[in-house]
Design a protein around this motif. Structure first.
Motif, mmCIF file in Angstrom:
data_model
loop_
_atom_site.group_PDB
_atom_site.id
_atom_site.type_symbol
_atom_site.label_atom_id
_atom_site.label_comp_id
_atom_site.label_asym_id
_atom_site.label_seq_id
_atom_site.Cartn_x
_atom_site.Cartn_y
_atom_site.Cartn_z
ATOM 1 N N SER A 34 56.593 103.903 89.885
ATOM 2 C CA SER A 34 56.699 104.515 88.560
ATOM 3 C C SER A 34 55.598 105.557 88.355
ATOM 4 O O SER A 34 55.839 106.628 87.787
ATOM 5 C CB SER A 34 56.607 103.429 87.487
ATOM 6 N N HIS A 35 54.396 105.254 88.838
ATOM 7 C CA HIS A 35 53.277 106.200 88.703
ATOM 8 C C HIS A 35 53.568 107.492 89.464
ATOM 9 O O HIS A 35 53.326 108.592 88.956
ATOM 10 C CB HIS A 35 51.998 105.548 89.234
ATOM 11 N N TRP A 36 54.095 107.364 90.680
ATOM 12 C CA TRP A 36 54.384 108.562 91.478
ATOM 13 C C TRP A 36 55.482 109.403 90.828
ATOM 14 O O TRP A 36 55.475 110.639 90.911
ATOM 15 C CB TRP A 36 54.773 108.162 92.902
ATOM 16 N N LYS A 37 56.436 108.742 90.190
ATOM 17 C CA LYS A 37 57.481 109.490 89.481
ATOM 18 C C LYS A 37 56.885 110.321 88.347
ATOM 19 O O LYS A 37 57.273 111.468 88.116
ATOM 20 C CB LYS A 37 58.534 108.519 88.931
ATOM 21 N N LYS A 38 55.913 109.736 87.619
ATOM 22 C CA LYS A 38 55.242 110.469 86.539
ATOM 23 C C LYS A 38 54.483 111.665 87.092
ATOM 24 O O LYS A 38 54.476 112.753 86.506
ATOM 25 C CB LYS A 38 54.289 109.551 85.781
ATOM 26 N N MET A 39 53.798 111.470 88.252
ATOM 27 C CA MET A 39 53.061 112.571 88.865
ATOM 28 C C MET A 39 54.011 113.702 89.256
ATOM 29 O O MET A 39 53.713 114.884 89.071
ATOM 30 C CB MET A 39 52.306 112.076 90.109
ATOM 31 N N ARG A 40 55.184 113.331 89.790
ATOM 32 C CA ARG A 40 56.175 114.348 90.181
ATOM 33 C C ARG A 40 56.650 115.133 88.960
ATOM 34 O O ARG A 40 56.810 116.354 89.010
ATOM 35 C CB ARG A 40 57.345 113.684 90.885
ATOM 36 N N SER A 41 56.814 114.420 87.849
ATOM 37 C CA SER A 41 57.247 115.071 86.619
ATOM 38 C C SER A 41 56.202 116.066 86.136
ATOM 39 O O SER A 41 56.535 117.160 85.669
ATOM 40 C CB SER A 41 57.518 114.017 85.549
ATOM 41 N N ARG A 42 54.917 115.724 86.256
ATOM 42 C CA ARG A 42 53.852 116.631 85.830
ATOM 43 C C ARG A 42 53.798 117.877 86.706
ATOM 44 O O ARG A 42 53.555 118.991 86.226
ATOM 45 C CB ARG A 42 52.509 115.899 85.855
#
Length: 882
Positions: free
Chosen positions: A711-719
Motif C-alpha cells: 500500500s505504501h509503494w502504491k502511494k509513492m507511485r501516485s505521488r
C-alpha cells in the motif's frame, strides 16, 4: 631507545618463549562480570579461572590488556594531567600462572625480563614484599642477588591483594625503579614512607596462595597461582629515560598534535600543559571506548564516555580551540596504536563521527554554562563560602550537560571545592521522581487484583505459540475499577483471566492480540491483553452481547489476520537488526522496538543519520532475506548456552535461566518471547518509511511489511505521477528536471553572495574610517549586518588589511544569537591580548569565548548586550592603555 611497541612485543615474546600462551586483550566492557564498570586489570578476563569456575587449555598466559580506570572504585580522572603517572586509559602487561608455577618462577621471569631483555640497571631496582612473606624475602636474595637492605617489608594495605571479602588472595611483591633524587619529595623521602615519584612502581607480582573464608581465616589453596601486572606507560617512561609517562611515545605525539592545533608549545605554561595532557589521555580513552561499542549517553558506561569527551573539549576551549577538535585527535591514536589493536582502525570513521557529534552538542551549551558557573563562583567568593553547592553543580549538569568533573576543574583552580554529595543527592532525587512518575503510569490496580491468582495451579498461561483458538474456564472477572465481580453484562467493560489463553499479552516490543471470546450466554470483543505477572494474561474485554460469568467455559479466538500481520513485522525486526549490523557495524544493538499489525519501529545504537545508500543497503538486505525464505525455528535453551552460541540479547533486559531462542536460518539468532512467522517468505516484502533520532546515540527506523508495504509503494507511485503532471515530465526525466531547477536556485544564491561581498567591502572601508583613538591606539567597535561568523571573519580581514595597529571588535546576530569577533594587533600583546578582552566583554552578551592572542571570538544568548559589549571594550582599553 626502545619504543613502547617494541616493549610490548618483547614482553609477549619473552613469555611466549617461556611456555606462556599469549591471549588477546579482552574488551573494556567485562563480558561476564556485572561488578565492574570497565576492565581495570589484566586478570579480569581470567577471574573465573582463578575462582575455579572455568578451565582453560593452558596453565600459563601473557597479555597486553587495555584497561580503564574512571568511575566507580578505581577512578583516576581528577588526577589525570596533574601528575606524571595517572591515566584513565592504560595498558597492563600481565603474566599469569593458573596452578602451574609459583613465587620462584614468577620472580625469576620478572627479573630476567627487566634486567636482560630490557637492560635496566640492577642498582636502580628495589623490592617491596608483604611484611610476613619470608619466602619471598629469601627468593629475591637467592634468585636476583638482591641485597636485604633493598627489600622493604610493607603492611597489608600496600602488599596484600584480595579479590573480595572472601575468596582467593595473597601477598604481593612490587618492583620499584629509582628515578633519581630530582624527584625526591624531601630529606625524609623513602620507600614505604612517602608516595612521591622517585621510587616508581613498575611491576606488581601477586602470589595467590590463600582462600579467605567468611570468618576471615586464610586457608592455603591446593594450587597457588600467579597474577602479575606491569603498566606499559610506566615501563616505557623508564626505558625511554623520561620522568613522565606523558613524555613517552605513547602520548607525546598526541600532545604535539593538540599543541600545534592550539598554536602553543608544550612545557612553557603549567595550566596549558595540564590541558594538553588531559586531552591526550582522554583522546585515548574515547577512542578505545567507542571501538569497544560504547556510545555517549546519560547512564552507565555511556555517561563516562560523555564526561571524558566533554572534559577534553572544555580543556580544548581553554587552549583557544573553539571548534570540535578531539574527533581529529583520535586519529593520531588510531595511527599510533591501530597495529596493536586492529579494532581501532576498524572503528575509525564511526569513532570520528561519534566524537564530532558529541563535541558539537556540548559546544552549543558550553558558553552559557560557563557564564552561569562564573556568576555562581563570583557569588561564592564574595560570600567567602568556599564550596560550590551541589544543587548548582546539578543544575549545570541537568540544563547544560556539564559533567561534575568540569565544575571540579574550574572550581579547584579558583581554590574552591564542590559539594559532590549534594550533587549526588540531587541526581538521586531526580531519578526517584522519574521512577515515581513511571510507577504511577502503570496498572497497579490490575496487578494487585490478579495477585491472588499467583498460586492457582489451574492456570496454564499462554498457549498462543501453538494455536490461535482455545477453550478455557474463567477464573477472574474485574470491572473497570479493578474490582472483582461474578458477572460482566452487555455493554460493560472489564478484565478477564482464564485458565489458559491463545492471546498474546503486550510486552515491551509487541502489541497484544485482538479477537473474540464466546461464552454459553454471551460474547465479548478482546480489546487488549496484558501480563500483570509473567504467567498470567489478563484480557481487556467489551461485552457486545449477553453476559459472561465466573467458572464458565469459553472459547477464545485470536484475530488470525492481525496476528499474522504482527508476526510479519516482528520477524522483520530480527532481519532488520541483522542487516543494520552488517551494513553499519557490530556496534549496532537493539535499544527498543514496537511491533503491531501496521508497522514496526526499531531503535538501535548509532550516532548519526543513515545515508540514502545505507538505507537502501539495509532495505535490500532485509528483502533478500525474505526472498530467501529462511525457516524460522524456536527452541528453549539455558540462558548461558544460548549466549555462548551467539544469541543476541536485549541490553539491560533480565532473563530467566530458561530462554526462548528464535533462529532465522543461519543468519540470525536472538532471545525473544514474541510471535513469529514460520518462514521469512511469509513477510512478503519490506519497506523503510522513516529514519530519525530518538536520543543521544540512538536512531530509529520505521518500516512496513506485507500488504502495508505494498500500500505504501502504491502511494509513492501516485505521488510520482502527480509530480510528472506538475513538471510535465516523464518518470525517467524527473531527476534531471528537478536538478535543473536546483541549479537555477544555486546560481541565484551565488549572485546574492557576490553582491553581499561587494557591500561588505564597502562597509569595511566605512567602519575603518570611523575609528576612535584611545591612548593613541586606534579602536573600532561596531555592530554589523554580517549575519554569521564566516561573514564576520571576512569583514574583519578587510578591516585588518587597512589597519596596521589597533583593536577591532565586531558584532553581529546569527539567528537571534549574538556573536563577537575581536582583533588585537601584535604590537599591543605585551599590554593586552584578544582572549583577555573577549572574556570580559562577552559577559555583556551572557556568553564566553577564547582564541589566539591576536584574534578571539565569543557567542552568547543576549543580543541586546552587543552595544554594552562595545562600551565595555572602550572602558577596558581606557583603563589598561593609559
Amino acid at each position: 631507545m626502545l619504543s613502547s611497541a617494541e616493549i610490548r612485543d618483547r614482553f609477549l615474546n619473552f613469555f611466549r618463549k617461556n611456555g606462556h600462551t599469549v591471549v588477546p586483550s579482552s574488551p573494556l566492557v567485562p563480558g561476564d562480570d556485572p561488578t565492574l564498570l570497565f576492565t581495570n586489570a589484566g586478570m579480569v578476563q581470567f577471574k573465573k579461572v582463578f575462582l575455579g569456575q572455568e578451565k582453560l587449555d593452558f596453565t600459563r598466559a601473557a597479555t597486553a590488556q587495555k584497561c580503564l580506570r574512571v568511575g566507580g572504585k578505581h577512578n583516576d580522572l581528577e588526577n589525570v594531567g596533574r601528575t606524571r603517572r595517572h591515566h584513565t586509559f592504560f595498558e597492563m602487561l600481565g603474566s599469569f600462572s593458573f596452578g602451574d608455577y609459583f613465587k620462584d618462577v614468577a620472580i625469576d621471569l620478572a627479573w630476567r625480563f627487566l634486567t636482560e631483555d630490557l637492560g635496566l640497571d640492577r642498582d636502580k631496582l628495589y623490592i617491596t614484599i608483604y611484611q610476613d612473606d619470608e619466602e619471598a624475602h629469601a627468593l629475591w636474595q637467592q634468585i636476583a642477588n638482591m641485597p636485604a637492605e633493598r627489600i622493604f617489608r610493607l603492611g597489608e594495605q600496600e602488599n596484600f591483594w584480595s579479590m573480595g571479602d572472601t575468596g582467593p588472595c595473597g601477598p604481593c611483591s612490587e618492583i620499584l625503579y629509582d628515578q633519581g633524587e630530582i624527584l625526591a619529595c624531601g630529606p625524609n623521602c623513602a620507600i614505604g614512607v612517602c608516595d612521591c615519584d622517585r621510587h616508581l612502581e613498575i611491576w606488581n607480582l601477586v602470589f595467590m596462595q590463600y582462600d579467605r573464608d567468611e570468618q576471615g581465616s586464610l586457608n592455603p589453596l591446593p594450587r597457588p597461582s600467579i597474577d602479575t601486572g606491569m603498566g606499559l606507560e610506566r615501563i616505557s617512561a623508564v626505558c625511554q629515560g623520561v620522568l613522565s609517562s606523558y613524555d613517552t611515545d605513547l602520548l607525546s605525539s598526541l600532545i604535539k598534535d593538540t599543541a600545534l592545533k592550539a598554536g602553543i608549545k608544550y612545557g612553557q605554561d603549567h595550566d596549558q600543559d595540564v590541558a594538553l595532557r588531559v586531552i591526550a589521555d582522554h583522546a585515548r580513552s574515547s577512542a578505545f571506548m567507542i571501538a569497544d561499542g560504547i556510545l555517549p549517553s546519560n547512564e552507565g558506561r555511556g555517561y563516562i564516555l560523555r564526561r571524558v569527551i566533554r572534559r577534553a573539549f572544555r580543556f580544548g576551549r581553554y587552549l583557544g580551540l573553539v571548534s570540535p577538535f578531539l574527533n581529529q585527535t583520535v586519529q593520531v591514536v588510531v595511527r599510533d596504536m591501530g597495529q596493536a589493536y586492529p579494532e581501532l582502525e576498524k572503528a575509525r570513521e564511526f569513532m570520528i563521527r561519534v566524537i564530532e557529534q558529541e563535541e558539537e552538542r556540548f559546544s552549543e551549551t558550553l558558553d552559557k554554562g560557563l557564564a552561569l558557573l562564573e556568576d555562581e563562583l563570583k557569588k561564592i567568593e564574595e560570600q567567602a563560602l568556599g564550596t560550590v553547592p551541589g544543587e548548582t553543580a546539578f543544575k549545570l549538569y541537568d540544563t547544560y550537560g556539564f559533567p561534575i568533573d568540569i565544575v571540579n576543574d574550574i572550581a579547584q583552580k579558583r581554590g574552591l571545592s564542590v559539594d559532590e554529595q549534594g550533587f549526588n543527592e540531587s541526581m538521586l532525587a531526580q531519578k526517584e521522581r522519574a521512577r515515581a512518575a513511571w510507577k504511577g503510569a502503570g496498572r497497579t490496580g490490575l496487578g494487585a487484583a490478579v495477585a491472588l491468582l499467583q498460586d492457582d495451579a489451574s492456570l496454564t498461561g499462554f498457549v498462543g505459540y501453538e494455536r490461535l483458538k482455545d477453550h478455557a474456564r474463567i477464573v477472574l472477572l474485574l470491572d473497570e475499577e479493578y474490582r472483582a465481580v461474578d458477572t460482566l453484562s452487555q455493554n460493560s467493560r472489564g478484565w478477564m483471566v482464564t485458565t489458559s489463553t491463545p492471546f498474546y499479552g503486550e510486552s515491551g516490543e509487541q502489541v497484544a492480540d485482538r479477537g473474540r471470546i464466546l461464552g454459553p450466554k454471551g460474547r465479548a470483543i478482546v480489546e487488549d491483553a496484558q501480563n500483570p505477572s509473567p504467567d498470567i494474561v489478563a484480557h481487556k474485554i467489551s461485552l457486545e452481547q449477553g453476559k459472561l460469568s465466573l467458572d464458565e467455559e469459553v472459547e477464545l479466538l485470536v484475530d488470525e489476520g492481525k496476528r499474522i500481520a504482527t508476526a510479519r513485522n516482528h520477524t522483520a525486526t530480527h532481519l532488520l537488526h541483522r542487516a543494520l549490523r552488517r551494513v553499519l557495524g557490530e556496534h549496532v544493538h537493539q535499544a527498543g522496538s514496537l511491533v503491531d499489525e501496521k508497522r514496526l519501529r526499531f531503535d538501535f545504537s548509532h550516532i548519526q543519520a543513515l545515508s540514502k545508500d545505507e538505507l537502501e543497503q539495509v532495505e535490500d538486505e532485509v528483502n533478500a532475506s525474505i526472498l530467501a525464505d529462511y525457516q524460522v525455528k524456536v527452541r528453549m535453551m539455558d540462558y548461558s548456552q544460548a549466549v555462548a552460541k551467539g544469541a543476541l540479547a536485549l541490553f539491560g533486559e533480565k532473563y530467566t535461566d530458561r530462554v526462548r531462542v528464535v533462529s532465522v536460518g543461519d543468519i540470525s539468532t536472538e532471545l525473544c518471547g514474541g510471535t513469529h512467522l514460520n518462514s521469512t517468505g511469509q513477510a512478503g516484502s519490506f519497506c523503510i518509511i522513516g529514519e530519525s533520532a530518538v536520543g543521544s546515540g540512538v536512531r530509529r527506523i520505521e518500516a512496513m511489511t506485507g500488504w502495508e508495504a505494498l500500500s505504501h509503494w502504491k502511494k509513492m507511485r501516485s505521488r510520482v505521477t502527480g509530480l510528472q503532471e506538475m513538471l510535465k515530465s516523464g518518470p525517467d526525466q524527473l531527476p534531471e528536471k528537478v536538478n535543473g531547477l536546483l541549479l537555477q536556485v544555486k546560481e541565484l544564491n551565488r549572485e546574492i553572495r557576490m553582491l553581499q561581498q561587494k557591500i561588505s567591502a564597502g562597509t569595511s572601508g566605512d567602519i575603518a574610517a570611523g575609528k576612535k583613538i584611545i591612548a593613541q591606539v586606534p579602536v573600532i567597535a561596531r555592530r554589523t549586518d554580517a549575519g554569521d561568523i564566516e561573514a564576520l571573519r571576512r569583514l574583519m580581514d578587510d578591516i585588518r588589511s587597512r589597519l596596521d595597529s589597533g583593536v577591532v571588535l565586531l558584532g553581529t546576530e546569527d539567528k537571534g544569537k549574538p556573536l563577537l569577533l575581536l582583533h588585537v594587533s601584535k604590537d599591543l600583546h605585551e599590554i593586552i591580548t584578544a582572549p583577555q578582552l573577549i572574556k570580559e566583554v562577552a559577559r555583556e552578551i551572557k556568553g564566553g569565548g577564547g582564541g589566539r592572542p591576536d584574534l578571539a571570538q565569543a557567542g552568547g544568548s543576549d543580543a541586546e548586550g552587543l552595544e554594552r559589549a562595545f562600551k565595555k571594550l572602550e572602558e577596558l582599553l581606557s583603563e589598561r592603555l593609559t
